[in-house]
Design an enzyme around this catalytic site. Structure first.
Site, PDB file in Angstrom:
ATOM      1  N   HIS A 106      -2.567   7.471   6.797  1.00  0.00           N
ATOM      2  CA  HIS A 106      -1.528   8.326   6.206  1.00  0.00           C
ATOM      3  C   HIS A 106      -2.123   9.637   5.708  1.00  0.00           C
ATOM      4  O   HIS A 106      -1.518  10.708   5.862  1.00  0.00           O
ATOM      5  CB  HIS A 106      -0.860   7.626   5.019  1.00  0.00           C
ATOM      6  CG  HIS A 106       0.308   6.761   5.383  1.00  0.00           C
ATOM      7  ND1 HIS A 106       1.422   7.245   6.022  1.00  0.00           N
ATOM      8  CD2 HIS A 106       0.543   5.439   5.179  1.00  0.00           C
ATOM      9  CE1 HIS A 106       2.297   6.256   6.201  1.00  0.00           C
ATOM     10  NE2 HIS A 106       1.784   5.133   5.703  1.00  0.00           N
ATOM     11  N   GLY A 111       0.848  -1.185   0.000  1.00  0.00           N
ATOM     12  CA  GLY A 111       0.000   0.000   0.000  1.00  0.00           C
ATOM     13  C   GLY A 111       0.881   1.231   0.000  1.00  0.00           C
ATOM     14  O   GLY A 111       2.040   1.179   0.444  1.00  0.00           O
ATOM     15  N   HIS A 147      -4.560   1.519   7.302  1.00  0.00           N
ATOM     16  CA  HIS A 147      -3.197   2.066   7.397  1.00  0.00           C
ATOM     17  C   HIS A 147      -3.026   3.222   6.399  1.00  0.00           C
ATOM     18  O   HIS A 147      -2.479   4.278   6.748  1.00  0.00           O
ATOM     19  CB  HIS A 147      -2.203   0.925   7.130  1.00  0.00           C
ATOM     20  CG  HIS A 147      -0.761   1.316   7.151  1.00  0.00           C
ATOM     21  ND1 HIS A 147       0.126   0.824   8.082  1.00  0.00           N
ATOM     22  CD2 HIS A 147      -0.027   2.136   6.346  1.00  0.00           C
ATOM     23  CE1 HIS A 147       1.339   1.330   7.853  1.00  0.00           C
ATOM     24  NE2 HIS A 147       1.271   2.122   6.803  1.00  0.00           N
ATOM     25  N   GLU A 148      -3.501   3.025   5.160  1.00  0.00           N
ATOM     26  CA  GLU A 148      -3.305   4.069   4.127  1.00  0.00           C
ATOM     27  C   GLU A 148      -4.168   5.294   4.400  1.00  0.00           C
ATOM     28  O   GLU A 148      -3.718   6.424   4.213  1.00  0.00           O
ATOM     29  CB  GLU A 148      -3.589   3.511   2.727  1.00  0.00           C
ATOM     30  CG  GLU A 148      -2.684   2.365   2.290  1.00  0.00           C
ATOM     31  CD  GLU A 148      -1.209   2.598   2.561  1.00  0.00           C
ATOM     32  OE1 GLU A 148      -0.748   3.747   2.447  1.00  0.00           O
ATOM     33  OE2 GLU A 148      -0.512   1.632   2.908  1.00  0.00           O
ATOM     34  N   GLN A 181       3.290   9.836   1.189  1.00  0.00           N
ATOM     35  CA  GLN A 181       4.571   9.127   1.227  1.00  0.00           C
ATOM     36  C   GLN A 181       5.467   9.455   0.033  1.00  0.00           C
ATOM     37  O   GLN A 181       6.652   9.119   0.049  1.00  0.00           O
ATOM     38  CB  GLN A 181       4.337   7.619   1.317  1.00  0.00           C
ATOM     39  CG  GLN A 181       3.666   7.206   2.627  1.00  0.00           C
ATOM     40  CD  GLN A 181       3.421   5.721   2.667  1.00  0.00           C
ATOM     41  OE1 GLN A 181       2.409   5.245   2.154  1.00  0.00           O
ATOM     42  NE2 GLN A 181       4.343   4.957   3.241  1.00  0.00           N
ATOM     43  N   CYS A 216       5.902  -0.142   7.427  1.00  0.00           N
ATOM     44  CA  CYS A 216       5.542   1.018   6.608  1.00  0.00           C
ATOM     45  C   CYS A 216       6.734   1.381   5.743  1.00  0.00           C
ATOM     46  O   CYS A 216       7.864   1.439   6.244  1.00  0.00           O
ATOM     47  CB  CYS A 216       5.174   2.184   7.531  1.00  0.00           C
ATOM     48  SG  CYS A 216       4.698   3.679   6.647  1.00  0.00           S
ATOM     49  N   LEU A 217       6.488   1.635   4.458  1.00  0.00           N
ATOM     50  CA  LEU A 217       7.596   2.002   3.564  1.00  0.00           C
ATOM     51  C   LEU A 217       8.270   3.295   4.018  1.00  0.00           C
ATOM     52  O   LEU A 217       9.415   3.543   3.665  1.00  0.00           O
ATOM     53  CB  LEU A 217       7.086   2.167   2.126  1.00  0.00           C
ATOM     54  CG  LEU A 217       6.654   0.877   1.417  1.00  0.00           C
ATOM     55  CD1 LEU A 217       6.083   1.201   0.041  1.00  0.00           C
ATOM     56  CD2 LEU A 217       7.807  -0.110   1.302  1.00  0.00           C
TER      57      LEU A 217
HETATM   58 ZN   LIG Z   1       2.676   3.301   5.768  1.00  0.00          ZN
END
Ligand SMILES: [Zn+2]
Length: 181
Positions: free
Chosen positions: A137, A45, A133-134, A50, A91-92
């Protein structure tokens, strides 16, 4: 399409509340780039914050069908199951740090697709978790924020150690080489 650079913990855009969009060519390009960047980084995701864009656009692809990859434009969680469960998340934007996060087991989400058409779906399990989660963000919330202060402190300390004095909060994504076939 292009692989964009990732913003990592410490970049202010990760803490911004993203603004709704009108779906146009620029937003479609953003969606395509989010997918390409997410796949290059081996994520499941990715939200626009991000890649440094505070707009309400995110994608999820957990590698399964029914439904397949999700385009989340101006997404809203319409309802949440009372039942929750806990599972490890990463998380990226916070590489090499993982924590157990409690989430609703299922959610009903409404959003626009890449063509600006509204869709709504009830999602369960890992897909519901990824969508929560997204959308977090897009509200400037990171998975760390769901942990206890003690646990969060430990993980942030681990993150700082892993940085080994590096500064800067933008990271280039190096796409994996193409498969051998
Ligand atoms: Zn994340």
């Amino acid at each position: 399409m292009a692989v964009r650079s990732l913003h990592i913990l410490g970049s202010p855009v990760l803490r911004q509340k993203a603004l709704p969009v009108v779906v146009d060519d620029e937003v479609r390009r953003l969606v395509d780039d989010l997918f390409e960047t997410m796949h290059a980084a081996r994520g499941v995701g990715l939200a626009a914050n991000q890649v440094g864009v505070a707009r309400r656009v995110a994608v999820v692809d957990i590698g399964s069908d029914d439904p397949g990859p999700l385009v989340l434009i101006n997404p809203v969680i319409v309802s949440r199951s009372a039942e929750t469960d806990s599972a490890e998340e990463g998380c990226l934007s916070i590489p090499e740090v993982f924590g157990e996060v409690e989430r609703n087991v299922s959610v009903v989400v409404a959003a626009l697709d890449r063509d600006g058409r509204p869709w709504q779906a009830e999602l369960h399990g890992y897909k519901a978790r990824a969508v929560q989660h997204e959308i977090d963000h897009l509200d400037g919330v990171l998975f760390l924020d769901h942990l206890s202060a003690v646990k969060r402190g430990l993980l942030v300390a681990k993150w700082k150690r892993s940085r080994k004095g590096k500064t800067g909060h933008v990271k280039e994504v190096t796409p994996e080489p193409a498969g051998e076939l």
